[in-house]
Design a protein around this motif. Structure first.
Motif, PDB file in Angstrom:
ATOM      1  N   LEU A 223       0.833  -1.199   0.000  1.00  0.00           N
ATOM      2  CA  LEU A 223       0.000   0.000   0.000  1.00  0.00           C
ATOM      3  C   LEU A 223       0.869   1.251   0.000  1.00  0.00           C
ATOM      4  CD1 LEU A 223      -2.735   1.412   0.194  1.00  0.00           C
ATOM      5  CD2 LEU A 223      -2.727   0.966   2.667  1.00  0.00           C
ATOM      6  N   GLY A 224       1.906   1.269   0.838  1.00  0.00           N
ATOM      7  CA  GLY A 224       2.791   2.430   0.906  1.00  0.00           C
ATOM      8  C   GLY A 224       3.615   2.623  -0.348  1.00  0.00           C
ATOM      9  N   HIS A 225       4.021   1.517  -0.977  1.00  0.00           N
ATOM     10  CA  HIS A 225       4.831   1.611  -2.190  1.00  0.00           C
ATOM     11  C   HIS A 225       4.036   2.186  -3.355  1.00  0.00           C
ATOM     12  CE1 HIS A 225       7.774   0.605  -5.273  1.00  0.00           C
ATOM     13  NE2 HIS A 225       6.810   0.001  -5.949  1.00  0.00           N
ATOM     14  N   ASN A 226       2.804   1.750  -3.482  1.00  0.00           N
ATOM     15  CA  ASN A 226       1.993   2.162  -4.628  1.00  0.00           C
ATOM     16  C   ASN A 226       1.172   3.418  -4.383  1.00  0.00           C
ATOM     17  OD1 ASN A 226       2.303  -0.125  -6.714  1.00  0.00           O
ATOM     18  ND2 ASN A 226       1.930  -1.240  -4.817  1.00  0.00           N
ATOM     19  N   TYR A 227       0.829   3.669  -3.116  1.00  0.00           N
ATOM     20  CA  TYR A 227       0.004   4.834  -2.787  1.00  0.00           C
ATOM     21  C   TYR A 227       0.580   5.537  -1.555  1.00  0.00           C
ATOM     22  CZ  TYR A 227      -3.108   1.951  -5.636  1.00  0.00           C
ATOM     23  OH  TYR A 227      -3.632   1.171  -6.634  1.00  0.00           O
ATOM     24  N   PRO A 228       1.772   6.087  -1.675  1.00  0.00           N
ATOM     25  CA  PRO A 228       2.450   6.659  -0.494  1.00  0.00           C
ATOM     26  C   PRO A 228       1.713   7.835   0.146  1.00  0.00           C
ATOM     27  CG  PRO A 228       3.584   7.272  -2.527  1.00  0.00           C
ATOM     28  CD  PRO A 228       2.585   6.233  -2.894  1.00  0.00           C
ATOM     29  N   ASP A 229       0.899   8.545  -0.620  1.00  0.00           N
ATOM     30  CA  ASP A 229       0.179   9.700  -0.078  1.00  0.00           C
ATOM     31  C   ASP A 229      -1.251   9.364   0.342  1.00  0.00           C
ATOM     32  OD1 ASP A 229       2.409  11.349  -0.587  1.00  0.00           O
ATOM     33  OD2 ASP A 229       1.780  11.593  -2.682  1.00  0.00           O
ATOM     34  N   SER A 230      -1.596   8.095   0.294  1.00  0.00           N
ATOM     35  CA  SER A 230      -2.962   7.682   0.596  1.00  0.00           C
ATOM     36  C   SER A 230      -3.274   7.795   2.083  1.00  0.00           C
ATOM     37  CB  SER A 230      -3.168   6.228   0.147  1.00  0.00           C
ATOM     38  OG  SER A 230      -4.372   5.709   0.643  1.00  0.00           O
ATOM     39  N   GLU A 231      -4.480   8.247   2.386  1.00  0.00           N
ATOM     40  CA  GLU A 231      -4.936   8.275   3.773  1.00  0.00           C
ATOM     41  C   GLU A 231      -5.035   6.861   4.333  1.00  0.00           C
ATOM     42  OE1 GLU A 231      -5.426  10.905   5.756  1.00  0.00           O
ATOM     43  OE2 GLU A 231      -4.681  12.160   4.107  1.00  0.00           O
ATOM     44  N   TRP A 232      -5.332   5.906   3.463  1.00  0.00           N
ATOM     45  CA  TRP A 232      -5.396   4.518   3.907  1.00  0.00           C
ATOM     46  C   TRP A 232      -4.013   4.018   4.324  1.00  0.00           C
ATOM     47  CZ3 TRP A 232      -9.961   3.198   5.200  1.00  0.00           C
ATOM     48  CH2 TRP A 232     -11.078   3.607   4.471  1.00  0.00           C
ATOM     49  N   TYR A 233      -2.973   4.467   3.623  1.00  0.00           N
ATOM     50  CA  TYR A 233      -1.618   4.052   4.017  1.00  0.00           C
ATOM     51  C   TYR A 233      -1.241   4.656   5.366  1.00  0.00           C
ATOM     52  CZ  TYR A 233       3.404   3.592   4.324  1.00  0.00           C
ATOM     53  OH  TYR A 233       4.678   3.313   4.778  1.00  0.00           O
ATOM     54  N   LYS A 234      -1.617   5.903   5.574  1.00  0.00           N
ATOM     55  CA  LYS A 234      -1.319   6.538   6.860  1.00  0.00           C
ATOM     56  C   LYS A 234      -1.970   5.755   8.003  1.00  0.00           C
ATOM     57  CE  LYS A 234      -0.917  11.170   4.842  1.00  0.00           C
ATOM     58  NZ  LYS A 234      -1.506  12.535   4.767  1.00  0.00           N
ATOM     59  N   ALA A 235      -3.214   5.322   7.790  1.00  0.00           N
ATOM     60  CA  ALA A 235      -3.912   4.550   8.818  1.00  0.00           C
ATOM     61  C   ALA A 235      -3.247   3.191   9.023  1.00  0.00           C
ATOM     62  CB  ALA A 235      -5.374   4.371   8.426  1.00  0.00           C
ATOM     63  N   SER A 236      -2.817   2.564   7.933  1.00  0.00           N
ATOM     64  CA  SER A 236      -2.153   1.264   8.034  1.00  0.00           C
ATOM     65  C   SER A 236      -0.809   1.386   8.739  1.00  0.00           C
ATOM     66  CB  SER A 236      -1.951   0.663   6.636  1.00  0.00           C
ATOM     67  OG  SER A 236      -3.174   0.268   6.070  1.00  0.00           O
ATOM     68  N   PHE A 237      -0.065   2.428   8.398  1.00  0.00           N
ATOM     69  CA  PHE A 237       1.247   2.644   9.017  1.00  0.00           C
ATOM     70  C   PHE A 237       1.098   2.835  10.527  1.00  0.00           C
ATOM     71  CE2 PHE A 237       4.864   5.149  10.429  1.00  0.00           C
ATOM     72  CZ  PHE A 237       5.927   4.491   9.828  1.00  0.00           C
ATOM     73  N   GLN A 238       0.083   3.604  10.907  1.00  0.00           N
ATOM     74  CA  GLN A 238      -0.155   3.849  12.330  1.00  0.00           C
ATOM     75  C   GLN A 238      -0.522   2.555  13.052  1.00  0.00           C
ATOM     76  OE1 GLN A 238      -3.200   6.745  13.096  1.00  0.00           O
ATOM     77  NE2 GLN A 238      -2.773   6.850  15.288  1.00  0.00           N
ATOM     78  N   LEU A 239      -1.350   1.730  12.415  1.00  0.00           N
ATOM     79  CA  LEU A 239      -1.769   0.474  13.028  1.00  0.00           C
ATOM     80  C   LEU A 239      -0.591  -0.486  13.176  1.00  0.00           C
ATOM     81  CD1 LEU A 239      -4.012  -1.340  14.103  1.00  0.00           C
ATOM     82  CD2 LEU A 239      -4.524  -2.004  11.739  1.00  0.00           C
ATOM     83  N   ILE A 240       0.223  -0.591  12.135  1.00  0.00           N
ATOM     84  CA  ILE A 240       1.399  -1.458  12.184  1.00  0.00           C
ATOM     85  C   ILE A 240       2.375  -0.977  13.259  1.00  0.00           C
ATOM     86  CG2 ILE A 240       3.485  -2.100  10.907  1.00  0.00           C
ATOM     87  CD1 ILE A 240       1.252  -3.753   9.980  1.00  0.00           C
ATOM     88  N   SER A 241       2.597   0.324  13.288  1.00  0.00           N
ATOM     89  CA  SER A 241       3.547   0.906  14.245  1.00  0.00           C
ATOM     90  C   SER A 241       3.090   0.707  15.683  1.00  0.00           C
ATOM     91  CB  SER A 241       3.730   2.399  13.964  1.00  0.00           C
ATOM     92  OG  SER A 241       4.256   2.607  12.665  1.00  0.00           O
ATOM     93  N   SER A 242       1.771   0.732  15.896  1.00  0.00           N
ATOM     94  CA  SER A 242       1.254   0.554  17.259  1.00  0.00           C
ATOM     95  C   SER A 242       1.565  -0.834  17.803  1.00  0.00           C
ATOM     96  CB  SER A 242      -0.258   0.789  17.289  1.00  0.00           C
ATOM     97  OG  SER A 242      -0.944  -0.242  16.577  1.00  0.00           O
ATOM     98  N   GLY A 243       1.855  -1.761  16.912  1.00  0.00           N
ATOM     99  CA  GLY A 243       2.228  -3.113  17.329  1.00  0.00           C
ATOM    100  C   GLY A 243       3.722  -3.316  17.350  1.00  0.00           C
ATOM    101  N   GLY A 244       4.477  -2.212  17.244  1.00  0.00           N
ATOM    102  CA  GLY A 244       5.933  -2.301  17.262  1.00  0.00           C
ATOM    103  C   GLY A 244       6.509  -2.864  15.977  1.00  0.00           C
TER     104      GLY A 244
END
Length: 264
Positions: A223-244
């Protein structure tokens, strides 16, 4: 003694009677009456006239043209199922005709005009896609091919939207496996629709909920590679990061394989 009695023979017995059959009307007369109906907007009457041409004068050039015009009249009258039947018949009987592509276009549009809202069954949508794809495959250079390609994109977006709707429902019920199966369809079959970004994010959510972090990281990375500016990627990044964790692609993942050579 038996006496043979000769019965008088009637000039016209009940067995000799024949039903009066109306003679065929000239094909050009019927056809022109059908055209008059089209011109006046009386498509139902026009369809009947063209059908009579086909019935009374089959295997003629008038009959061939009448089948096409029956399809057109039914289409304009909103009798889409009838248009599909006559249009499909025209394509089957006259596949090399210059008008075959147009007949196929009317068949496809008859399905397309019946596409329901996303909450309902999408069988008509799938049939529209199939009919348009056949048009593009068999008549790629016809004047209807470009419109068909555009309609395919719209219809496929609708099909992807239906999968997303069902997937979100499963996700809300915490049926994560059921949700993943729906989002997988979008990612595997509808990568070029507007729904793919959300589908990848929903996969992150579902896989994280199941503790399958490798797949969640892969979905986030793609998602980040293909849509780096996507709001969905920001939400996914935050969710992944919250799990370390951080987005990281596993090239053996089905998600990676689905996108390989398609996007990015």
């Amino acid at each position: 003694m038996a006496v043979a009695v000769a019965l008088p023979m009637a000039g016209c017995s009940m067995f000799d009677k024949k039903e009066d059959v109306a003679p065929d009307e000239p094909a050009d007369k019927l056809y022109n009456e059908g055209l008059a109906g089209v011109s006046s907007g009386d498509y139902a009457a026009a369809s009947k006239k063209f059908a009579e041409v086909d019935r009374q004068h089959p295997y003629t050039d008038w009959g061939r043209k009448a089948v096409l015009m029956t399809t057109y009249a039914n289409y304009r009258a909103g009798k889409y199922d009838d248009a599909v039947i006559s249009g499909s018949r025209y394509v089957q009987l006259h596949p090399t005709s210059p008008d075959a592509a147009y007949a196929q276009y009317l068949v496809a549009m008859s399905y397309y005009n019946q596409v329901p809202d996303i909450s309902r069954d999408q069988e008509r949508t799938r049939k529209a896609v199939d009919a348009f794809e056949e048009l593009v495959r068999r008549w790629p250079n016809s004047e209807y091919a470009e419109t068909a390609r555009n309609r395919i994109m719209v219809a496929r977006d609708q099909l992807a939207g239906k999968e997303m709707q069902v997937g979100r429902f499963y996700l809300s019920r915490r049926d994560y496996t059921g949700a993943i199966n729906r989002f997988r369809v979008v990612v595997s079959q509808y990568q070029k629709t507007r729904h793919v970004e959300e589908a990848l994010h929903r996969l992150v959510e579902a896989y994280m909920a199941l503790g399958i972090t490798g797949e969640a990281q892969t979905a986030a990375a793609i998602l980040g590679h293909n849509y780096p500016d996507s709001e969905w990627y920001k939400a996914s990044f935050q969710l992944i990061s919250s799990g370390g964790l951080k987005p990281q692609e596993n090239t053996d993942s089905w998600i990676s394989k689905a996108f390989r050579g398609v996007i990015g």
